[in-house]
Design a protein around this motif. Structure first.
Motif, PDB file in Angstrom:
ATOM      1  N   LEU A  94       0.789  -1.222   0.000  1.00  0.00           N
ATOM      2  CA  LEU A  94       0.000   0.000   0.000  1.00  0.00           C
ATOM      3  C   LEU A  94       0.825   1.278   0.000  1.00  0.00           C
ATOM      4  CD1 LEU A  94      -2.723  -1.066   2.604  1.00  0.00           C
ATOM      5  CD2 LEU A  94      -2.870  -1.149   0.110  1.00  0.00           C
ATOM      6  N   ASP A 172      -8.518   5.929  -5.644  1.00  0.00           N
ATOM      7  CA  ASP A 172      -7.090   6.125  -5.400  1.00  0.00           C
ATOM      8  C   ASP A 172      -6.696   7.582  -5.158  1.00  0.00           C
ATOM      9  OD1 ASP A 172      -4.366   4.646  -5.477  1.00  0.00           O
ATOM     10  OD2 ASP A 172      -4.069   6.352  -6.825  1.00  0.00           O
ATOM     11  N   HIS A 265      -9.624  -1.755   0.495  1.00  0.00           N
ATOM     12  CA  HIS A 265      -8.424  -1.182   1.100  1.00  0.00           C
ATOM     13  C   HIS A 265      -7.214  -2.086   0.883  1.00  0.00           C
ATOM     14  CE1 HIS A 265      -6.409   1.562   3.880  1.00  0.00           C
ATOM     15  NE2 HIS A 265      -5.896   0.511   4.487  1.00  0.00           N
ATOM     16  N   HIS A 266      -7.451  -3.390   0.799  1.00  0.00           N
ATOM     17  CA  HIS A 266      -6.335  -4.325   0.666  1.00  0.00           C
ATOM     18  C   HIS A 266      -6.007  -4.693  -0.777  1.00  0.00           C
ATOM     19  CE1 HIS A 266      -6.888  -4.854   5.025  1.00  0.00           C
ATOM     20  NE2 HIS A 266      -5.633  -5.192   5.002  1.00  0.00           N
ATOM     21  N   GLY A 269      -3.312  -1.381  -3.423  1.00  0.00           N
ATOM     22  CA  GLY A 269      -1.880  -1.150  -3.500  1.00  0.00           C
ATOM     23  C   GLY A 269      -1.301  -1.550  -4.845  1.00  0.00           C
ATOM     24  N   MET A 561       1.067   2.570   4.450  1.00  0.00           N
ATOM     25  CA  MET A 561       0.711   3.366   3.281  1.00  0.00           C
ATOM     26  C   MET A 561       1.511   4.666   3.203  1.00  0.00           C
ATOM     27  SD  MET A 561      -3.159   4.656   2.293  1.00  0.00           S
ATOM     28  CE  MET A 561      -3.832   3.002   2.384  1.00  0.00           C
TER      29      MET A 561
END
Length: 579
Positions: A94, A172, A265-266, A269, A561
């Motif tokens: 991330l 994003d 969220h996972h 990246g 992140m």
């Protein structure tokens, strides 16, 4: 005195060692000054990122870390002699690409080891031999693997990936800017309202990018992930494997509304240009923190370990003026950025009389419930899975580099594990993500040995009846986890050299994670964007002028992140220039 463990080393030798052996950390050999332009509380990765950007902009910056090692939860520690563990966080994906390039992290030693294939789900079933699901980055090959369970799912998988990719692309840009200041929109000055309107642009662009698909994407963000996956797939092993990313780190099951955002969220990246790819950091996660610290130090930042902060220093006007350390030392500064959790920052370090009562109440009510117990294991040989037996020479096979999902035969199993923990009982068949980073990074362990990371859930922060997470409870849960692994990989328990068990209270005590929550607070829709950490204070500023939140408790949330650190530094710099 440091806590000690005893264990069996390769060859049968007994050993005793101090827990958490100190590792060298980056930073100049400078004395702590009594005055800086900026002070950062905590040398977690976000704090180090913030320090690098502040220093680069010309603010003389100090970072003050409580522990003996830099990195917060992104650390490498030698818990067993010769075995180096990513003790808390353990995979990288991330980290914002701007941070890679702007801080020149590769030049400062960061090296990431990509994984392909990346996911392995062995199954416990009556068939002989047992089946397994292996996923990789080659779409045609992955479809062949999925087709062994469902031809229909194999055909749907590329469309599913493209669908999720569209949502990621739209969301994003929201990660790299502060959320809209809703208070300024309604009652701010003309200049504040203009700034708030400008901040609306990323949100509007996200809506336009989603276009006609917006209702379907809205469902992903709000519905239970089980409902979303049932729409796409019929194979339970595939659905359960994908669902792990929707509940990992969250006290939520696959049937919990809103679990879809955690999945998003996972998968947002990027690694080596591949969306959703995750890799191991060479040298462990601490090497990432070392690279960021090196970048900050090269720009002139002063970084100190074993400098715990005890309280915030405020002027008569209520503005942050620095911090006091536990040893009584006062360090003055014009701005303070806290990488600590909102709870620690505002409920323990900041004088309560300087904060609005409703703000304090909201911070107290933030959901920090955590289901995670992390177990780090040293083994003297590779796990040998029934569904993919080892070769005679014991060399790693492709599946050994993966995130290995155990007790993931169906989403029903995940739901049962969540239900048990909701009642205050550690899951009898916990969701286990097993990783073996030493397969790609042999220097982490002695020759022929390996380090194993077990990210397990669901374990409640507080046990039923108020029972403590004492040594007996911790070991009983770890034994249950090891028994599960033994069913998939006979001989695993006999291979164990040593283990480090981190229940939710341990994660809070060691790493400062509130209730052990790896995100500093649940990543639920009511605690994101406008409302992170609380409504009206989502833009990194706090009720105390000159005090900013730069950790995972701020937008855009948890994970390694760096966005919160970078964004908060930019906001603090903007205010600093107006002083």
């Amino acid at each position: 005195m440091a806590a000690r463990h005893s264990t069996r080393l390769p060859g049968g030798r007994a050993a005793c060692w101090p827990r958490g052996r100190r590792l060298a950390h980056a930073g100049p050999a400078a004395r702590l000054r009594r005055e800086y332009d900026a002070v950062v509380i905590g040398a977690g990765h976000n704090g180090l990122v913030a320090a690098a950007y502040l220093q680069q902009a010309g603010l003389q910056t100090a970072v003050l870390e409580r522990r003996h090692v830099l990195g917060g939860a992104a650390v490498t520690e030698e818990i067993v002699p010769g075995f180096k563990f990513s003790r808390a966080s353990y995979l990288l994906s991330l980290l914002r690409p701007q941070i890679y390039t702007e801080l020149e992290l590769q030049r400062h030693g960061l090296r990431v080891l990509p994984r392909d294939p990346y996911s392995f789900t062995p199954l416990l079933e009556d068939g002989n031999p047992p089946r397994s699901l292996l996923l990789g980055h080659d779409m045609a090959w992955t479809q062949q693997q999925i087709a062994r369970f469902s031809q229909r799912d194999a055909q749907a998988y590329p469309e599913y990936e493209a669908f999720m990719g569209g949502l990621v692309s739209a969301v994003d840009p929201l990660l790299d800017a502060p959320p809209v200041d809703t208070a300024a929109l309604g009652q701010g000055s003309l200049l504040q309202r203009l700034r708030a309107l400008r901040a609306l642009q990323p949100l509007l662009r996200a809506g336009l990018a989603l276009g006609r698909q917006l209702p379907r994407y809205y469902e992903v963000l709000t519905a239970p992930i089980s409902k979303v996956l049932d729409h796409w797939f019929e194979s339970e092993p595939l659905k359960a494997t994908l669902a792990t990313d929707a509940v990992i780190g969250a006290m939520a099951g696959p049937r919990t509304p809103g679990s879809g955002y955690v999945l998003l969220h996972h998968v947002m990246g990027t690694l080596d240009g591949r969306r959703g790819a995750w890799g191991y950091v060479a040298g462990g996660m601490g090497a990432l923190s070392q690279a960021i610290a090196s970048a900050a130090a090269a720009r002139g930042a002063h970084i100190f370990a074993e400098k715990p902060v005890s309280r915030m220093l405020l002027g008569r006007d209520g503005r942050a003026q620095g911090v006091a350390l536990q040893d009584g030392t006062e360090v003055r500064s014009k701005v303070v950025l806290s990488n600590a959790s909102p709870q620690l920052t505002f409920l323990e370090l900041t004088p309560q009389e300087q904060l609005p009562k409703d703000f304090v109440q909201r911070i107290q009510q933030v959901d920090t419930c955590s289901p995670v117990t992390k177990i780090n294991v040293a083994v003297d040989r590779l796990p040998n899975f029934l569904a993919a037996p080892n070769t005679c020479d014991g060399r790693p096979l492709p599946h050994h580099q993966c995130s290995i999902h155990l007790n993931c035969e169906s989403t029903q199993l995940l739901h049962q594990a969540f239900t048990e923990a909701s009642d205050g009982h550690p899951s009898s068949r916990p969701m286990i993500e097993l990783c073996i980073p030493s397969v790609l990074d042999p220097g982490l362990a002695p020759r022929g040995c390996h380090v194993v990371s077990l990210f397990t859930q669901f374990t409640p922060p507080v046990l039923a009846g108020g029972q403590p997470w004492d040594e007996a409870a911790r070991n009983a849960y770890a034994d249950a986890v090891f028994n599960c692994i033994e069913a998939y990989a006979p001989g695993f328990k006999a291979s164990v050299v040593g283990r480090d068990i981190l229940t939710p209270p341990d994660l809070e005590r060691i790493f400062g994670l509130p209730s052990g929550n790896i995100f500093h607070g649940a990543m639920s829709l009511d605690q994101l964007y406008f409302a992170r950490p609380v409504p009206s204070y989502s833009g990194y500023r706090s009720p105390v002028p000159g005090l900013y939140l730069c950790g995972s408790g701020a937008h855009p949330g948890g994970g390694v992140m760096g966005a919160a650190g970078r964004n908060a530094a930019r906001v603090a710099l903007e205010d600093f220039r107006r002083l």
